[in-house]
Write an enzyme that holds these catalytic residues in place. Sequence first.
Site, PDB file in Angstrom:
ATOM      1  N   LYS A 257       5.459 -31.360 -54.495  1.00 43.59           N
ATOM      2  CA  LYS A 257       4.819 -30.689 -55.629  1.00 43.59           C
ATOM      3  C   LYS A 257       4.239 -29.373 -55.143  1.00 43.59           C
ATOM      4  O   LYS A 257       3.374 -29.344 -54.273  1.00 43.59           O
ATOM      5  CB  LYS A 257       3.704 -31.569 -56.215  1.00 43.59           C
ATOM      6  N   ASP A 262      -3.489 -24.714 -60.088  1.00 44.18           N
ATOM      7  CA  ASP A 262      -3.546 -25.620 -61.235  1.00 44.18           C
ATOM      8  C   ASP A 262      -4.853 -25.413 -61.996  1.00 44.18           C
ATOM      9  O   ASP A 262      -5.895 -25.948 -61.619  1.00 44.18           O
ATOM     10  CB  ASP A 262      -3.441 -27.076 -60.750  1.00 44.18           C
ATOM     11  N   LYS A 269      -9.157 -27.209 -66.871  1.00 41.61           N
ATOM     12  CA  LYS A 269     -10.099 -27.923 -66.004  1.00 41.61           C
ATOM     13  C   LYS A 269     -11.476 -27.290 -66.101  1.00 41.61           C
ATOM     14  O   LYS A 269     -11.591 -26.107 -66.410  1.00 41.61           O
ATOM     15  CB  LYS A 269      -9.641 -27.811 -64.540  1.00 41.61           C
ATOM     16  N   ASP A 280      -3.053 -27.100 -54.609  1.00 43.71           N
ATOM     17  CA  ASP A 280      -2.259 -28.067 -55.363  1.00 43.71           C
ATOM     18  C   ASP A 280      -0.763 -27.974 -55.033  1.00 43.71           C
ATOM     19  O   ASP A 280       0.061 -28.633 -55.658  1.00 43.71           O
ATOM     20  CB  ASP A 280      -2.514 -27.881 -56.867  1.00 43.71           C
ATOM     21  N   ASP A 339      -2.694 -30.780 -68.025  1.00 40.78           N
ATOM     22  CA  ASP A 339      -3.219 -30.911 -66.661  1.00 40.78           C
ATOM     23  C   ASP A 339      -2.501 -32.017 -65.878  1.00 40.78           C
ATOM     24  O   ASP A 339      -2.689 -32.139 -64.678  1.00 40.78           O
ATOM     25  CB  ASP A 339      -4.734 -31.167 -66.712  1.00 40.78           C
ATOM     26  N   GLU A 341       0.469 -32.017 -64.878  1.00 38.94           N
ATOM     27  CA  GLU A 341       1.652 -31.168 -64.746  1.00 38.94           C
ATOM     28  C   GLU A 341       2.497 -31.511 -63.521  1.00 38.94           C
ATOM     29  O   GLU A 341       3.698 -31.236 -63.491  1.00 38.94           O
ATOM     30  CB  GLU A 341       1.221 -29.692 -64.673  1.00 38.94           C
ATOM     31  N   ARG A 343       3.611 -34.273 -62.278  1.00 36.90           N
ATOM     32  CA  ARG A 343       4.715 -35.210 -62.534  1.00 36.90           C
ATOM     33  C   ARG A 343       5.873 -34.521 -63.250  1.00 36.90           C
ATOM     34  O   ARG A 343       7.031 -34.899 -63.074  1.00 36.90           O
ATOM     35  CB  ARG A 343       4.177 -36.439 -63.295  1.00 36.90           C
TER      36      ARG A 343
HETATM   37  N1  BES Z   1      -3.772 -31.442 -59.192  1.00 40.78           N
HETATM   38  C1  BES Z   1      -4.406 -32.426 -59.979  1.00 40.78           C
HETATM   39  C2  BES Z   1      -4.845 -33.643 -59.169  1.00 40.78           C
HETATM   40  C3  BES Z   1      -5.966 -33.423 -58.183  1.00 40.78           C
HETATM   41  C4  BES Z   1      -7.277 -33.633 -58.555  1.00 40.78           C
HETATM   42  C5  BES Z   1      -5.694 -33.078 -56.885  1.00 40.78           C
HETATM   43  C6  BES Z   1      -8.293 -33.461 -57.641  1.00 40.78           C
HETATM   44  C7  BES Z   1      -6.707 -32.920 -55.974  1.00 40.78           C
HETATM   45  C8  BES Z   1      -8.008 -33.102 -56.342  1.00 40.78           C
HETATM   46  C9  BES Z   1      -3.462 -32.921 -61.074  1.00 40.78           C
HETATM   47  O1  BES Z   1      -2.559 -31.994 -61.553  1.00 40.78           O
HETATM   48  C10 BES Z   1      -4.324 -33.327 -62.230  1.00 40.78           C
HETATM   49  O2  BES Z   1      -4.944 -32.484 -62.796  1.00 40.78           O
HETATM   50  N2  BES Z   1      -4.326 -34.622 -62.521  1.00 40.78           N
HETATM   51  C11 BES Z   1      -5.117 -35.142 -63.574  1.00 40.78           C
HETATM   52  C12 BES Z   1      -4.263 -36.120 -64.336  1.00 40.78           C
HETATM   53  C13 BES Z   1      -4.854 -36.537 -65.648  1.00 40.78           C
HETATM   54  C14 BES Z   1      -4.882 -35.374 -66.623  1.00 40.78           C
HETATM   55  C15 BES Z   1      -4.012 -37.665 -66.203  1.00 40.78           C
HETATM   56  C16 BES Z   1      -6.335 -35.816 -62.961  1.00 40.78           C
HETATM   57  O3  BES Z   1      -6.216 -36.370 -61.875  1.00 40.78           O
HETATM   58  O4  BES Z   1      -7.390 -35.737 -63.554  1.00 40.78           O
HETATM   59 ZN    ZN Z   2      -2.029 -30.505 -60.287  1.00 40.71          ZN
HETATM   60 MN    MN Z   3      -3.332 -30.828 -63.120  1.00 45.29          MN
END
Ligand code: BES
Ligand code: ZN
Ligand code: MN
Length: 491
Positions: A257, A262, A269, A280, A339, A341, A343
């Site tokens: 990824k 992000d 966020k 990210d 968010d 994204e 996947r």
């Molecule tokens: N890049 C983030 C995940 C992340 C969070 C990595 C904190 C490192 C530290 C990912 O794209 C994301 O935002 N995931 C969301 C998913 C949710 C919207 C289902 C998350 O983890 O909150």
């Molecule tokens: Zn992300």
């Molecule tokens: Mn995200």
Amino acid sequence: MMKVTFTDSVKYQAITAAPVFTDNRHSAGADTLDEASAGAISRAQKGSRFSGKPGQTLEIKAPSGIEAQSALLVGAGDRDKADALCWEMFGAHALKAVQLSGADTLVYDMRGLDASASAHAAFGALLAAYRFDKYRTTLKDEKKPSITSLQFICDDSSTAKRAFAPLHETAQGVELARNLVSEPANVLHPENFAKRAQSLEEFGLEVQILDEKDMKKLGMNALLSVGEGSNFGSKLAVMSWFGAKDSKAAPLVLVGKGVCFDTGGISLKPGAGMWDMKGDMGGAAAVTGTMRALAGRKAKANVIGIIGLVENMPDAAATRPGDVVTSANGQTIEVQNTDAEGRLVLVDALWYGLRFKPRQIIDFATLTGAIIISLGHENAGVFSNDDALAGALDTAGKASGETVWRLPLGAGYDKLIDSKIADMKNIGGRAAGSITAAQFLHRYIDDTPWAHIDIAGTAWKDKSDDPREPTWATGYGVRLMDRFVAQTCES
Ligand code: BES
Ligand code: ZN
Ligand code: MN
């Protein structure tokens, strides 16, 4: 990078370090230092709490009788249990103790120990010496590292040198991954990351870059939907290394990824901490660093690294919550949260990877905050449809020090991502957030042995007690994959 040399000739200079085992049992090197200094070393030890435990160091300044500016005793733990990882830690702790001392050379007296101890100590020291200071213009001289050269005195220096050569390449792969993760997103955007990937041709990798037009033609709209709001073009970089005897043998495919930043997109966020999202692309960095390491040490394996490079921004052109996109294999996705994204990027990159008919496919991604809730920063989460693959990753994790912990997949979790209007939605609700993300990827995998490694808790760390992790960016994944390839493809 640091200069590393191995020698058979004993010459004490600058700072000379030697291992001491638990309960103050001297190595041959520590013994000779003690004799040469007429017992100054053991006198200093007697009055101290140093006992040879891992992490302990004792510096004896200007000991009489030897030319070194100081002798450094370094705890090496239990002699009978000293494995490769213990020697890495030993080398790292020694370097950390004197990195800013003013001395330019650190000598390790490793006599009486096998060549692999020296090689791994050197590897650990290189990992520990890493810094990311390129944007600091006011760093005072006394705060800058002074050690620029490591020298290992060993019984058989040519064997040690040979054992170190591949580890040196691995260290440079880790360094590359750390540099990529550390770099801010105004510098390392998708287009520049693609250029960095392309530049790895210098190590003999074959590199192909797909741009938006290429991906559009292939129908990779899940990946492309993430980059719609960005000023930078999304890219897919494919790095190939065919080093196996049989260049036609099915390759191992690694997928990363690479979300260069992000913001969350329209599902924005919160501001606090958002700066960390420059990291990210940690999955893409792990894959890129691994490819660099494998090519550098001319691994006898066929490995293809694929990284999906995008930037997730809010914009008039950005994907909206509720939009439906069609991924390259024809499945439709309701994007309920922009968010989630990672996947979307991964499924099209995985689809591309499956075209190579891989023996195994492994993806790396900073995919979910939920994995940090589950496992903290100690283990990456692994999900797999294949017990043998999960087992091999566990073994490689333990051997490399980059450990993984397996979490479940299952039909009950899979139902949570069913959509009312499309084949699936990209979020599953509050429960089991890391697992529903993995289930989403699973819907794109055929019978190919597959593992997904969620590195959101391990790609970067605000604080680490491990001297081999000296900065925020850890380079997690390179050592794990380098080991995995050595163990499963090369033996
Ligand atoms: N890049 C983030 C995940 C992340 C969070 C990595 C904190 C490192 C530290 C990912 O794209 C994301 O935002 N995931 C969301 C998913 C949710 C919207 C289902 C998350 O983890 O909150
Ligand atoms: Zn992300
Ligand atoms: Mn995200």
